[in-house]
Scaffold this motif. Structure first.
Motif, PDB file in Angstrom:
ATOM      1  N   ARG A 277      -8.589  -7.121  -4.507  1.00 48.19           N
ATOM      2  CA  ARG A 277      -7.408  -7.984  -4.448  1.00 48.19           C
ATOM      3  C   ARG A 277      -6.327  -7.519  -5.430  1.00 48.19           C
ATOM      4  NH1 ARG A 277     -11.459 -12.327  -3.726  1.00 48.19           N
ATOM      5  NH2 ARG A 277     -11.152 -13.216  -1.640  1.00 48.19           N
ATOM      6  N   GLU A 278      -6.751  -7.098  -6.622  1.00 45.01           N
ATOM      7  CA  GLU A 278      -5.770  -6.700  -7.631  1.00 45.01           C
ATOM      8  C   GLU A 278      -5.072  -5.400  -7.269  1.00 45.01           C
ATOM      9  OE1 GLU A 278      -3.361  -6.669 -11.020  1.00 45.01           O
ATOM     10  OE2 GLU A 278      -4.395  -8.284  -9.935  1.00 45.01           O
ATOM     11  N   VAL A 279      -5.819  -4.412  -6.781  1.00 41.36           N
ATOM     12  CA  VAL A 279      -5.154  -3.167  -6.406  1.00 41.36           C
ATOM     13  C   VAL A 279      -4.255  -3.406  -5.197  1.00 41.36           C
ATOM     14  CG1 VAL A 279      -6.875  -2.176  -4.807  1.00 41.36           C
ATOM     15  CG2 VAL A 279      -5.481  -0.662  -6.232  1.00 41.36           C
ATOM     16  N   THR A 280      -4.663  -4.299  -4.293  1.00 45.14           N
ATOM     17  CA  THR A 280      -3.801  -4.655  -3.165  1.00 45.14           C
ATOM     18  C   THR A 280      -2.504  -5.275  -3.659  1.00 45.14           C
ATOM     19  OG1 THR A 280      -5.717  -5.030  -1.742  1.00 45.14           O
ATOM     20  CG2 THR A 280      -3.642  -6.028  -1.049  1.00 45.14           C
ATOM     21  N   ARG A 281      -2.605  -6.183  -4.610  1.00 43.89           N
ATOM     22  CA  ARG A 281      -1.409  -6.833  -5.169  1.00 43.89           C
ATOM     23  C   ARG A 281      -0.471  -5.808  -5.783  1.00 43.89           C
ATOM     24  NH1 ARG A 281       0.821  -8.483  -9.757  1.00 43.89           N
ATOM     25  NH2 ARG A 281      -0.755  -7.391 -10.995  1.00 43.89           N
ATOM     26  N   ARG A 282      -1.035  -4.866  -6.547  1.00 44.11           N
ATOM     27  CA  ARG A 282      -0.208  -3.864  -7.226  1.00 44.11           C
ATOM     28  C   ARG A 282       0.453  -2.909  -6.234  1.00 44.11           C
ATOM     29  NH1 ARG A 282      -2.957  -2.225 -12.970  1.00 44.11           N
ATOM     30  NH2 ARG A 282      -3.666  -4.301 -13.601  1.00 44.11           N
ATOM     31  N   VAL A 283      -0.257  -2.562  -5.184  1.00 43.18           N
ATOM     32  CA  VAL A 283       0.324  -1.710  -4.152  1.00 43.18           C
ATOM     33  C   VAL A 283       1.418  -2.465  -3.405  1.00 43.18           C
ATOM     34  CG1 VAL A 283      -0.170  -0.564  -1.957  1.00 43.18           C
ATOM     35  CG2 VAL A 283      -1.712  -0.250  -3.900  1.00 43.18           C
ATOM     36  N   ASN A 284       1.163  -3.731  -3.088  1.00 43.16           N
ATOM     37  CA  ASN A 284       2.183  -4.559  -2.437  1.00 43.16           C
ATOM     38  C   ASN A 284       3.438  -4.681  -3.287  1.00 43.16           C
ATOM     39  OD1 ASN A 284      -0.093  -7.006  -0.885  1.00 43.16           O
ATOM     40  ND2 ASN A 284       0.415  -4.906  -0.315  1.00 43.16           N
ATOM     41  N   GLU A 285       3.271  -4.764  -4.606  1.00 39.34           N
ATOM     42  CA  GLU A 285       4.432  -4.858  -5.502  1.00 39.34           C
ATOM     43  C   GLU A 285       5.372  -3.672  -5.325  1.00 39.34           C
ATOM     44  OE1 GLU A 285       3.675  -7.327  -9.564  1.00 39.34           O
ATOM     45  OE2 GLU A 285       2.868  -5.300  -9.515  1.00 39.34           O
ATOM     46  N   LYS A 286       4.824  -2.523  -4.947  1.00 38.42           N
ATOM     47  CA  LYS A 286       5.628  -1.319  -4.755  1.00 38.42           C
ATOM     48  C   LYS A 286       6.104  -1.168  -3.317  1.00 38.42           C
ATOM     49  CE  LYS A 286       5.186  -0.056  -9.024  1.00 38.42           C
ATOM     50  NZ  LYS A 286       6.344  -0.152  -9.931  1.00 38.42           N
ATOM     51  N   GLY A 287       5.867  -2.201  -2.505  1.00 38.04           N
ATOM     52  CA  GLY A 287       6.407  -2.191  -1.155  1.00 38.04           C
ATOM     53  C   GLY A 287       5.527  -1.521  -0.120  1.00 38.04           C
ATOM     54  N   ILE A 288       4.265  -1.293  -0.415  1.00 34.01           N
ATOM     55  CA  ILE A 288       3.340  -0.696   0.543  1.00 34.01           C
ATOM     56  C   ILE A 288       2.308  -1.752   0.928  1.00 34.01           C
ATOM     57  CG2 ILE A 288       1.553   1.068   0.861  1.00 34.01           C
ATOM     58  CD1 ILE A 288       3.180   2.941  -0.858  1.00 34.01           C
ATOM     59  N   PHE A 289       2.056  -1.881   2.241  1.00 30.48           N
ATOM     60  CA  PHE A 289       1.211  -2.966   2.732  1.00 30.48           C
ATOM     61  C   PHE A 289       0.075  -2.483   3.639  1.00 30.48           C
ATOM     62  CE2 PHE A 289       5.075  -4.873   1.317  1.00 30.48           C
ATOM     63  CZ  PHE A 289       4.717  -6.110   0.804  1.00 30.48           C
ATOM     64  N   GLN A 290      -0.118  -1.174   3.739  1.00 33.39           N
ATOM     65  CA  GLN A 290      -1.208  -0.615   4.535  1.00 33.39           C
ATOM     66  C   GLN A 290      -2.037   0.326   3.672  1.00 33.39           C
ATOM     67  OE1 GLN A 290       1.841  -1.236   6.177  1.00 33.39           O
ATOM     68  NE2 GLN A 290       0.747  -2.850   7.252  1.00 33.39           N
ATOM     69  N   ALA A 291      -3.327   0.461   4.025  1.00 31.29           N
ATOM     70  CA  ALA A 291      -4.218   1.338   3.270  1.00 31.29           C
ATOM     71  C   ALA A 291      -5.261   1.925   4.214  1.00 31.29           C
ATOM     72  CB  ALA A 291      -4.907   0.575   2.139  1.00 31.29           C
ATOM     73  N   THR A 292      -5.902   2.981   3.772  1.00 33.40           N
ATOM     74  CA  THR A 292      -7.025   3.571   4.493  1.00 33.40           C
ATOM     75  C   THR A 292      -8.154   3.850   3.512  1.00 33.40           C
ATOM     76  OG1 THR A 292      -7.728   5.354   5.989  1.00 33.40           O
ATOM     77  CG2 THR A 292      -6.130   5.928   4.268  1.00 33.40           C
ATOM     78  N   TYR A 293      -9.381   3.760   4.004  1.00 31.85           N
ATOM     79  CA  TYR A 293     -10.565   4.002   3.178  1.00 31.85           C
ATOM     80  C   TYR A 293     -11.730   4.288   4.105  1.00 31.85           C
ATOM     81  CZ  TYR A 293     -10.981  -0.990   4.325  1.00 31.85           C
ATOM     82  OH  TYR A 293     -11.001  -2.192   4.985  1.00 31.85           O
TER      83      TYR A 293
END
Length: 471
Positions: A236-252
């Motif tokens: 959740r925290e890394v998602t929040r930090r990535v969202n703060e920079k305007g990115i809302f998609q990820a892959t893993y």
């Protein structure tokens, strides 16, 4: 002999697996955690279109970090700092992916960790750690790195423009990301990414390129703290930090089935040092096979077959980057690299990444690179063995084959990996690999690797349609 594949090798590092990573979440919280996330459920109907699950809304991004259990605190890791990099190395070395029989454990080098986590556009703010408040000991980590991804020919949703720029958007043009997609994909703007590893602390501004997704890696929780349920909070925290920079998609990726895989792949293994692999228990001597016959079966020539093979040089980057991007666009889930990213990921680094090109003279007499192949190094510690302490594994990475057959290029890769004293060469059945694995005497592993997209719906992809290699 058919290689015995420990759980360790069912999926390579991190997103992408194993004890202390995504598997731990599955065991600790089941699918209840993922049911709260923007990912398709396991019983959802097959998608027939691509697009975000939840629209990007920067105004709804949580401003404050998520709460940790008492006695723990958040930290950003600056991996350029030797002490902090060593802390992460120690955490991974002692607590990361280990096979179910406790025979092997991934052994990432400091150079590998920096290579994996500091590509162009990387932020310290996305190197998310947890420390014990009293001792400051690092006990958990998750990392994200920026990337550019195509899915079924469509770019995974760009970062939304800053609010001040929305009113200035005209008709047509670059679209939501401010990036002319056609220009980038045509190879005309391959320098679009950041030119170096940017750092940020505490969410301060740092230069990102035009990457629109992140790759999530190295999710690890100390063995003694797995009852603290830190892993979901880390995600959740890394998602929040990535969202703060305007990115809302990820892959893993993960070695277990979570909601919901985009694709499912298998690992294959080619013995380079069969005697050692049998001694450490990675593979076994097949029935009615002697060691002498096994060594003969897996013997390789001393030199590559292809003429003009040499190591990639920095001056090869512009042409090779354009050719790799063009080659990768034939796949349905695939990255696109800027020249800065290509240089970071593929220019050779001893003990980390090995990249070779095929060079031949053109009609005008000028030398031209026609093909490329690469592999990276990820050793494993051999646990509780009297003779051997480390298993040296090479992993097939990116390639393009415009004149030389892919099978011949990978055969040459085996020869060169053997020359560099690797014990085994691993490859997924992605890219064009499936057509050559059996012919080159690879043995199938006993585990699967699942690919996932976060906040992005799309039709399922088969293994041979994947062009993305996650570390």
């Amino acid at each position: 002999p058919r290689p015995k594949l420990p759980t360790l090798h069912s999926g390579p590092q991190g997103h992408r697996q194993g004890m202390g990573s995504v598997e731990e979440i599955s065991e600790a919280v089941g699918h209840a955690f993922w049911d709260t996330q923007p990912v398709p459920s396991l019983n959802a109907e097959e998608e027939d279109a691509c697009g975000p699950i939840n629209p990007a809304d920067p105004e709804k991004v949580r401003a404050e970090p998520y709460n940790l259990p008492p006695a723990f605190e958040w930290t950003d890791l600056d991996l350029s700092d030797a002490e902090q990099a060593k802390e992460l190395y120690t955490l991974l070395h002692e607590n990361y992916v280990e096979d179910g029989d406790a025979m092997f454990r991934f052994d990432y080098s400091l150079d590998f960790i920096r290579w994996a986590m500091q590509p162009p556009g990387a932020l310290d703010y996305w190197h998310v750690g947890v420390r014990v408040s009293q001792t400051k000991k690092l006990v958990a980590f998750i990392g994200a790195t920026p990337a550019d991804l195509l899915c079924h020919g469509q770019r995974v949703e760009p970062r939304p423009p800053p609010a001040a720029d929305k009113a200035e958007e005209g008709e047509g043009g670059a679209g939501a990301s401010g990036v002319n997609i056609e220009e980038k994909l045509s190879g005309l703007d391959l320098d679009g990414g950041a030119t170096g590893s940017a750092a940020s602390s505490g969410g301060g501004a740092a230069e990102l390129g035009d990457q629109a997704v992140v790759e999530v890696n190295f999710l690890c929780v100390h063995k003694k703290l797995r009852s603290k349920r830190l892993a979901p909070v880390l995600i959740r925290e890394v998602t929040r930090r990535v969202n703060e920079k305007g990115i809302f998609q990820a892959t893993y990726t993960a070695g277990v089935v979570l909601p919901r895989p985009v694709a499912r792949c298998r690992y294959w293994h080619r013995s380079l040092n069969p005697k050692k692999l049998i001694e450490v228990g990675f593979s076994r001597l097949a029935p009615r096979m002697t060691m002498v016959r096994t060594l003969k079966l897996y013997a390789l020539p001393d030199q590559p077959v292809t003429k003009g093979v040499r190591a990639l040089k920095e001056e090869d980057v512009p042409s090779c980057c354009a050719k790799l991007n063009a080659y990768l666009r034939r796949y349905k889930l695939t990255p696109q690299l800027s020249e800065a990213e290509f240089s970071h990921w593929l220019v050779p680094r001893k003990g980390v990444i090995y990249t070779y090109v095929v060079e031949e003279a053109g009609e005008d007499g000028e030398k031209e690179v026609t093909d490329m192949f690469s592999f990276y190094s990820l050793p494993s510690s051999v646990l509780k063995h009297e003779k051997h302490t480390k298993l040296h594994a090479a992993y097939c990475y990116y390639y393009f084959a415009n004149k030389t057959p892919v099978q011949q290029l990978i055969s040459d890769a085996l020869v060169l990996a053997k020359r560099h004293e690797f014990d085994v060469f691993n490859a997924l059945d992605i890219l064009d690999n499936d057509s050559l694995l059996k012919e080159l005497k690879f043995g199938i592993g006993d585990g699967h690797l699942q690919y996932y997209l976060y906040n992005w719906r799309c039709p399922t992809v088969v293994a041979r349609e994947i062009g993305l290699v996650l570390l």
